[in-house]
Design a protein around this motif. Structure first.
Motif, short mmCIF file in Angstrom:
data_model
loop_
_atom_site.label_atom_id
_atom_site.label_comp_id
_atom_site.label_asym_id
_atom_site.label_seq_id
_atom_site.Cartn_x
_atom_site.Cartn_y
_atom_site.Cartn_z
N UNK A 53 -130.07 62.51 -9.13
CA UNK A 53 -128.92 61.66 -8.85
C UNK A 53 -128.53 61.14 -7.65
N UNK A 54 -129.16 61.81 -6.68
CA UNK A 54 -128.55 61.79 -5.44
C UNK A 54 -129.21 60.46 -4.61
N UNK A 55 -130.14 59.87 -5.02
CA UNK A 55 -130.61 58.77 -4.42
C UNK A 55 -131.20 58.73 -3.06
N UNK A 56 -131.94 59.82 -2.85
CA UNK A 56 -132.40 60.16 -1.32
C UNK A 56 -133.32 59.08 -0.97
N UNK A 57 -133.30 58.56 -0.07
CA UNK A 57 -134.41 57.64 0.43
C UNK A 57 -134.73 57.76 2.17
N UNK A 58 -135.90 57.33 2.37
CA UNK A 58 -136.23 57.66 3.79
C UNK A 58 -136.98 56.52 4.45
N UNK A 59 -136.73 55.95 5.58
CA UNK A 59 -137.27 55.03 6.28
C UNK A 59 -137.69 55.37 7.62
N UNK A 60 -139.00 55.49 8.16
CA UNK A 60 -139.60 55.65 9.14
C UNK A 60 -140.04 54.47 9.92
N UNK A 61 -139.41 54.27 11.37
CA UNK A 61 -139.86 53.28 12.11
C UNK A 61 -140.44 53.66 13.31
#
Length: 329
Positions: free
Chosen positions: A56-64
């Motif tokens: 339920x921590x809703x971890x997301x990751x974006x790599x640019x």
């Protein structure tokens, strides 16, 4: 693509309570290139490793990936609009600073962001030349440290996807996006010395109720007047996920600006309007109290393309034709 994303390359993810922004430059050698390639292939697994510990921590990751780094690392042509953020010298200065990689980590808990950042840095140990890391936090009802609600005009649903995701104009990179980041520090003592009525004119909204000022009251130099970009009578939107950051003991109070857009032209024009003015000299008065320390632009691949970038180059393996028909998410 849903505007309620979680996971890898979740550029349209919901607002979170915590974020880590990491900008890094990478050494110019083969070992560093292979470390980055390996990370591209394993980043999804690293995110799952951390995210599974708190579903339920809703971890997301974006790599640019920055323009110069793209040319050094990959055998694909550069995405059509990828280039360094232009420097703007006007009434105030918007610097263009180095950056090969951008990590934008979001979650409802800082420990999740921090753990994933630590795992990524461990994977890149020895490959990095410099790193700037900022820990952002959600401040009360989505306000910045100037006391105003930030991000009210973000588009939603289909408009958000249309505003942010590359389409048929660059088919090889369709589904990806561009992102620009800037780190601002505020002179809160000078800002708080201003009457609320003047602060509201600077921002273009009321401070308490977050209501946009009418055109008769709002100055042409208001922040939300200069950051409206139109083309053929249609407003071009971006998605912001700005976060406050700071160090109270050191007297550091700031905003980390991050904007996603289908083309960096929109972001570049916003920054030019703010710093040089529209017309020239009619600059954003928020800059009398906020100083930009950094500025850089990146391309964000889709998860599928990110995995393909991890593959070792082989004759014909990463040519344009080989990626046609690759599923994009």
């Amino acid at each position: 693509m849903s505007s309620r994303q979680h996971g890898l390359q979740a550029v349209l993810g919901p607002l979170s309570r915590a974020a880590v922004f990491t900008v890094a430059t990478v050494k110019h050698d083969a070992a560093a290139r292979e470390a980055v390639r390996s990370l591209c292939g394993d980043l999804a697994a690293l995110r799952r490793t951390v995210g599974f510990r708190s579903l339920d921590g809703n971890l997301s990751c974006v790599l640019g990936i920055g323009a110069e780094a793209w040319d050094r690392w990959f055998d694909l042509p550069r995405p059509a609009m990828l280039r360094p953020m232009p420097e703007v010298r006007g009434v105030h200065h918007a610097p263009s600073t180095p950056g090969d990689l951008l990590l934008h980590l979001r979650a409802d808990r800082m420990d999740l962001c921090f753990e994933l950042a630590a795992l990524v840095m461990d994977r890149l140990a020895g490959a990095l030349s410099s790193v700037d890391e900022v820990h952002g936090f959600r401040y009360f009802d989505a306000r910045d440290l100037l006391g105003f609600v930030d991000g009210t005009e973000n588009p939603e649903d289909e408009l958000a996807a249309d505003s942010v995701l590359i389409g048929d104009e660059d088919p090889l990179f369709a589904g990806g996006t561009y992102v620009t980041v800037q780190k601002y520090v505020h002179d809160l003592a000078a800002w708080n010395a201003q009457p609320v009525e003047y602060q509201e004119r600077v921002i273009g909204r009321t401070k308490l109720a977050n209501v946009e000022l009418d055109d008769q009251t709002k100055p042409t130099w208001a922040h939300n007047a200069l950051t409206v970009i139109e083309e053929d009578g249609r407003e071009l939107k971006i998605v912001r996920d700005n976060m406050p950051f700071g160090n109270a003991a050191a007297g550091e109070f700031g905003t980390y600006f991050i904007g996603y857009s289908r083309t960096p032209d929109v972001l570049d024009q916003m920054i030019t309007n703010m710093f040089a003015g529209d017309p020239p000299g009619n600059y954003d008065r928020i800059l009398d109290f906020s100083t930009a320390l950094t500025g850089s632009t990146y391309f964000v691949p889709t998860p599928d393309l990110l995995e393909r970038l991890a593959e070792p180059p082989a004759p014909g393996a990463l040519e344009i034709g080989s990626l046609k028909g690759v599923p994009q998410s």
